[in-house]
Design an enzyme around this catalytic site. Structure first.
Site, short mmCIF file in Angstrom:
data_model
loop_
_atom_site.label_atom_id
_atom_site.label_comp_id
_atom_site.label_asym_id
_atom_site.label_seq_id
_atom_site.Cartn_x
_atom_site.Cartn_y
_atom_site.Cartn_z
N GLU A 253 0.86 -1.35 0.01
CA GLU A 253 0.06 0.02 0.04
C GLU A 253 1.08 1.30 -0.07
OE1 GLU A 253 -3.32 0.18 -0.06
OE2 GLU A 253 -3.65 -1.94 -0.16
N CYS A 287 -2.20 8.99 2.18
CA CYS A 287 -1.68 8.71 0.88
C CYS A 287 -2.64 9.03 -0.39
CB CYS A 287 -1.59 7.18 0.93
SG CYS A 287 -2.86 6.02 1.75
P1 NAD Z 1 10.16 6.57 4.68
O1 NAD Z 1 10.28 6.34 3.18
O2 NAD Z 1 11.62 6.85 5.35
O3 NAD Z 1 9.24 5.56 5.52
C1 NAD Z 1 8.26 5.40 5.19
C2 NAD Z 1 7.92 4.05 6.38
O4 NAD Z 1 8.45 3.10 5.96
C3 NAD Z 1 8.02 4.54 7.60
O5 NAD Z 1 7.23 4.25 8.65
C4 NAD Z 1 9.41 4.04 7.90
O6 NAD Z 1 9.69 3.33 9.41
C5 NAD Z 1 9.54 2.50 7.13
N1 NAD Z 1 10.61 2.02 6.55
C6 NAD Z 1 11.50 2.94 6.26
N2 NAD Z 1 12.60 2.14 5.71
C7 NAD Z 1 12.36 0.75 5.98
C8 NAD Z 1 12.77 -0.51 5.73
N3 NAD Z 1 13.88 -0.70 5.10
N4 NAD Z 1 12.10 -1.55 6.21
C9 NAD Z 1 10.86 -1.20 6.80
N5 NAD Z 1 10.14 -0.21 6.99
C10 NAD Z 1 10.87 0.89 6.61
O7 NAD Z 1 9.50 8.15 4.57
P2 NAD Z 1 8.98 9.02 5.83
O8 NAD Z 1 9.65 10.20 5.66
O9 NAD Z 1 8.55 8.34 7.03
O10 NAD Z 1 7.60 9.39 5.21
C11 NAD Z 1 7.69 10.27 4.02
C12 NAD Z 1 7.26 9.71 2.49
O11 NAD Z 1 6.63 8.48 2.83
C13 NAD Z 1 6.03 10.53 2.27
O12 NAD Z 1 6.43 11.74 1.27
C14 NAD Z 1 5.03 9.64 1.67
O13 NAD Z 1 5.03 9.51 0.26
C15 NAD Z 1 5.39 8.28 2.11
N6 NAD Z 1 4.37 7.77 3.40
C16 NAD Z 1 3.28 7.13 2.70
C17 NAD Z 1 2.28 6.58 3.49
C18 NAD Z 1 1.25 5.85 2.94
O14 NAD Z 1 0.19 5.73 3.67
N7 NAD Z 1 1.38 5.29 1.56
C19 NAD Z 1 2.54 6.83 4.95
C20 NAD Z 1 3.48 7.52 5.05
C21 NAD Z 1 4.68 7.76 4.30
#
Ligand code: NAD
Length: 482
Positions: A253, A287
């Protein structure tokens, strides 16, 4: 146990026990409305993760063998507790994530209903009997896939984890779920509802840790049969690739960059009010948040004026305060991203009609922002803002607007406003999205599926489709008199 800030002491939940993890390593938790550290989150060691995996393996045997009616009874009891505790869960969620109390408490209440819906739906996860020659019985059965590794982000601290937990448990799977290290106490309070409802030990395990370390370890474990992730597209691609290496299915997702097409025959004022309301929800950190406003040139001025009025009417403040319409951004990264996207757009000729800056006070507050004259090559037009930014772009021809809407690699949500049934059908046919809302910007509903196409991921949450990823299909042909 709570900290000085009235915030719970965060624990992991492994094999039916609340624990702090092996090394005592922790990370701080910051209230985004004050920038103050309000607690800390324990980080799992490899040994903690192995205990959670063993527990999930044992828990699966128990849960799978538990009659569906009994599973449903326990899940409904958990839903009752979530509802009873919604105000408290909401308060914790607002403290660590920032959204207004009304939104976080509402999220907790909706979560209880989602759980009930999945629990009831699992009672109807029928297989089928296929007509076959006398003396043979040919059946197709649906069985839980096995222990699930789930990873959830910080933007829906209750609803996010619960979508994974409620679907997996309803289908008869066990889980190891990694909650967000930025919103851990809400996940903990949610899991406590399941534990207090009588879920057998080991069926649901909650861990926190260094995300890459945890996902690497869990995904490659032979115990895990499904990888379920919600989050950004780059991380989703990484985890899907890891799962593919060990031939495990995944449910992804991911993000989007939702277009809103406002056609010439739509009421621009009504459309602007509805779109603005959806835009500022959770400060745009959703999202499916509407994020590219493509408005017919004949009504774009009226639409924009109303959108600016709506933006300026939003009360931005601490989510715990009465009357707050929009809370802070959840973390400093989002604040930096807003500033970067606006600076880039302005450098390319965009105009900021309202907002455009963080508020001059402690906390990660950012003003609701409306921009015009945003050129197509501005990063804001191709990068998901995940924050309260609204670029308004005029169009002359609907096919051009559709081409712009579909030009990005994402395909999660899309919105259309029109008075014409024929145009609505054209939008329904041609918009590349997994979720389309016409003449409104409503949120997700438990009865219907949500999910993306293209880079926005695969698999569905919500609706009967939610159980698909968690169930396998087995063909059994039985010769009665061998
Ligand atoms: P990010 O890409 O660093 O992390 C997104 C999520 O993934 C976080 O919960 C993080 O803990 C987890 N994550 C990161 N690396 C991981 C790994 N290797 N294994 C497992 N989990 C991992 O980004 P962020 O700064 O937390 O959020 C920014 C961007 O993420 C936003 O711009 C948005 O596009 C996206 N986002 C999307 C949703 C959604 O519901 N689709 C939710 C939160 C963030």
């Amino acid at each position: 146990m709570t900290t000085d800030h009235g915030y719970p002491a965060v624990r992991m939940y492994i094999a039916g026990e609340w624990c702090q993890g092996g090394t005592g390593r922790t990370a701080p938790i910051v209230n985004p409305a004050t920038e103050k550290v309000i607690g800390d989150v324990p980080l799992a060691t490899t040994a903690d993760l192995d205990r959670a995996l063993d527990a999930a393996a044992d828990g699966f045997k128990v849960w799978r063998a538990t009659p569906v009616a009994e599973r449903t009874r326990i899940l409904h009891a958990a839903a009752d507790l979530i509802r009873e505790r919604a105000a408290e869960i909401g308060r914790v969620s607002t403290q660590e994530q920032g959204k207004p109390l009304r939104e976080s408490t509402g999220e907790a209440r909706r979560t209880a209903e989602t759980l009930r819906w999945h629990a009831d739906d699992a009672r109807r996860a029928y297989g089928r009997i296929i007509p076959s020659p006398p003396g043979t019985v040919l059946t197709v059965r649906r069985e839980p896939i096995g222990p699930v590794a789930a990873f959830v982000p910080w933007n829906f601290p209750v609803g996010g984890p619960n979508r994974k937990i409620s679907s997996a448990l309803s289908a008869g799977c066990s889980l190891v779920i990694k909650g967000s290290e930025e919103t851990p106490a809400t996940a903990m309070e949610l899991v406590r509802c399941y534990a207090d409802a009588g879920l057998p030990a080991g069926v649901l395990n909650l861990v926190f840790g260094e995300p890459a370390e945890v996902s690497e370890h869990l995904i490659k474990s032979p115990v895990i049969r499904l990888v379920a992730f919600t989050g950004s597209v780059p991380v989703g691609k990484l985890l899907a690739a890891r799962a593919g290496e060990v031939m495990k299915p995944s449910l992804m997702e991911l993000g989007g960059h939702a277009p809103v097409i406002v056609c010439a025959d739509a009421d621009p004022v009504k459309a602007a009010r509805k779109a603005a309301q959806a835009k500022w929800a959770n400060a745009g950190q959703v999202c499916t948040s509407p994020s590219r406003f493509l408005v017919h040139e004949s009504i774009v001025d009226e639409f924009t004026a109303e959108f600016v009025t709506a933006a300026e009417a939003v009360t931005v403040g601490d989510g715990l305060a009465d009357g707050t319409g929009m809370g802070p951004l959840a973390n400093e990264r989002r604040l930096a991203a807003m500033e970067r996207l606006i600076a880039d757009a302005v450098a390319r000729g965009a105009k900021v009609l309202t907002g455009g800056e963080r508020l001059d006070r402690p906390g990660y507050f950012f003003a609701p922002t409306v921009l015009t004259d945003v050129p197509e090559d501005a990063r804001l037009m191709s990068e998901e803002p995940f924050g309260p930014l609204a670029p308004v772009v005029p169009f002359g021809d609907l096919d051009e607007a559709l081409a712009t809407a579909n030009a990005l690699p994402y395909g999660l949500a899309a919105y259309g406003f029109t008075d014409s049934a024929a145009t609505a059908e054209k939008l329904s046919d041609e918009l590349e999205a997994g979720i389309l809302s016409l003449n409104h910007c409503g949120g997700s509903v438990h009865e219907a599926p949500s999910g993306g196409v293209k880079d926005s991921g695969y698999g569905r949450e919500g609706g009967p489709e939610a159980l698909d990823a968690y169930l396998i299909t087995k063909r059994v042909s039985h010769l009665l008199a061998p």
